[in-house]
Scaffold this motif. Structure first.
Motif, mmCIF file in Angstrom:
data_model
loop_
_atom_site.group_PDB
_atom_site.id
_atom_site.type_symbol
_atom_site.label_atom_id
_atom_site.label_comp_id
_atom_site.label_asym_id
_atom_site.label_seq_id
_atom_site.Cartn_x
_atom_site.Cartn_y
_atom_site.Cartn_z
ATOM 1 N N VAL A 1 0.853 -1.179 0.000
ATOM 2 C CA VAL A 1 0.000 0.000 0.000
ATOM 3 C C VAL A 1 0.896 1.238 0.000
ATOM 4 O O VAL A 1 1.713 1.415 0.901
ATOM 5 N N GLU A 2 0.763 2.062 -1.017
ATOM 6 C CA GLU A 2 1.640 3.220 -1.174
ATOM 7 C C GLU A 2 0.808 4.499 -1.141
ATOM 8 O O GLU A 2 0.287 4.944 -2.171
ATOM 9 N N PRO A 3 0.659 5.106 0.012
ATOM 10 C CA PRO A 3 -0.100 6.351 0.086
ATOM 11 C C PRO A 3 0.677 7.512 -0.511
ATOM 12 O O PRO A 3 1.911 7.531 -0.500
ATOM 13 N N ALA A 4 -0.052 8.471 -1.025
ATOM 14 C CA ALA A 4 0.566 9.715 -1.486
ATOM 15 C C ALA A 4 0.809 10.597 -0.264
ATOM 16 O O ALA A 4 -0.116 10.902 0.482
ATOM 17 N N THR A 5 2.065 10.980 -0.045
ATOM 18 C CA THR A 5 2.434 11.763 1.131
ATOM 19 C C THR A 5 2.922 13.140 0.704
ATOM 20 O O THR A 5 3.798 13.263 -0.158
ATOM 21 N N VAL A 6 2.335 14.157 1.304
ATOM 22 C CA VAL A 6 2.686 15.537 0.990
ATOM 23 C C VAL A 6 3.137 16.239 2.270
ATOM 24 O O VAL A 6 2.446 16.173 3.292
ATOM 25 N N VAL A 7 4.298 16.885 2.227
ATOM 26 C CA VAL A 7 4.816 17.657 3.359
ATOM 27 C C VAL A 7 5.010 19.098 2.906
ATOM 28 O O VAL A 7 5.700 19.358 1.907
ATOM 29 N N ASP A 8 4.411 20.022 3.632
ATOM 30 C CA ASP A 8 4.540 21.448 3.322
ATOM 31 C C ASP A 8 5.803 21.978 4.002
ATOM 32 O O ASP A 8 5.824 22.248 5.205
ATOM 33 N N GLY A 9 6.874 22.117 3.223
ATOM 34 C CA GLY A 9 8.143 22.575 3.779
ATOM 35 C C GLY A 9 8.060 23.972 4.374
ATOM 36 O O GLY A 9 8.772 24.292 5.340
ATOM 37 N N ALA A 10 7.180 24.820 3.818
ATOM 38 C CA ALA A 10 7.039 26.178 4.340
ATOM 39 C C ALA A 10 6.513 26.154 5.776
ATOM 40 O O ALA A 10 6.968 26.917 6.634
ATOM 41 N N LYS A 11 5.553 25.275 6.042
ATOM 42 C CA LYS A 11 5.021 25.178 7.408
ATOM 43 C C LYS A 11 6.080 24.678 8.378
ATOM 44 O O LYS A 11 6.138 25.106 9.533
#
Length: 217
Positions: free
Chosen positions: A126-136
């Motif tokens: 299972v490969e979820p799409a992971t998003v990290v907001d570097g600005a935050k």
């Protein structure tokens, strides 16, 4: 023998015959119930839903951009991959689910698991799409001190929520949650992770199986 005695003897014989027939019918009914019960137990033990098991949780972290001057900047990519084993004969179907990525308890991203299915007695990744907001992350008051120390701590949560099908007719809710503690070493371009998984089956089930794993990238 008198007619009265003959009638009494005939009545007793008729009663005994009816008793034997009733006794035989009860025995047959009892045998049928026992056979059906044994078949039901056999079907249950063969097709009963068993909660899926998390086999591995590899975490991939990439540091695309990092700087402290002239202003804090961070751009990273995080991938949490969950390898799930379905030991049941029945398939396990799950829907889309969101999880959070936090930095010192503050949300800085999310994981999205797309809907899918794991076949009976099969293993799937299972490969979820992971998003990290570097600005935050860079705006967080802990970022400067963590960056100087060279270690950024993240927590990524992945949820797989679905139902196990039994004989294609009954559904049993099953939820898998994986919590990964990720430490990113910004000066070396490396990372380490430790993941803990919990599996819960049934409505409102509070018991589950957990496992932990650690890896250094």
């Amino acid at each position: 023998m008198s007619d009265k005695e003959k009638k009494g003897s005939s009545g007793k014989g008729s009663y005994y015959s009816r008793w034997r027939a009733h006794h035989a019918a009860c025995c047959i009914a009892l045998c049928v119930v026992v056979i059906l019960g044994a078949l039901a137990l056999a079907f249950y033990f063969r097709y009963r839903p068993r909660p899926p098991r998390v086999v591995a949780t590899p975490v991939d972290v990439g540091i695309d951009e990092f700087s402290l001057l002239p202003h804090p900047t961070l751009k990273v990519s995080v991938g949490v991959h969950v390898v799930v084993r379905n030991p049941s004969q029945s398939p396990y179907r799950y829907g889309a689910a969101l999880g959070a990525v936090t930095y010192h308890g503050a949300p800085v991203g999310e994981t999205l698991v797309p809907a899918g299915e794991i076949g009976g007695r099969a293993t799937a990744r299972v490969e979820p799409a992971t998003v990290v907001d570097g600005a935050k992350v860079a705006e967080n008051p802990h970022f400067a001190s963590d960056a100087v120390a060279g270690v950024l701590p993240f927590v990524a949560v992945v949820r797989v929520v679905g139902k196990a099908l039994v004989l294609r007719a009954f559904e049993v809710p099953v939820a898998v949650e994986v919590v990964c503690f990720v430490r990113m070493y910004v000066f070396h371009g490396e990372s380490s992770s430790r993941c803990v998984s919990t599996v819960r089956a049934g409505r409102g089930a509070s018991s589950g199986s957990g496992s932990g794993s650690g890896a250094r990238a």
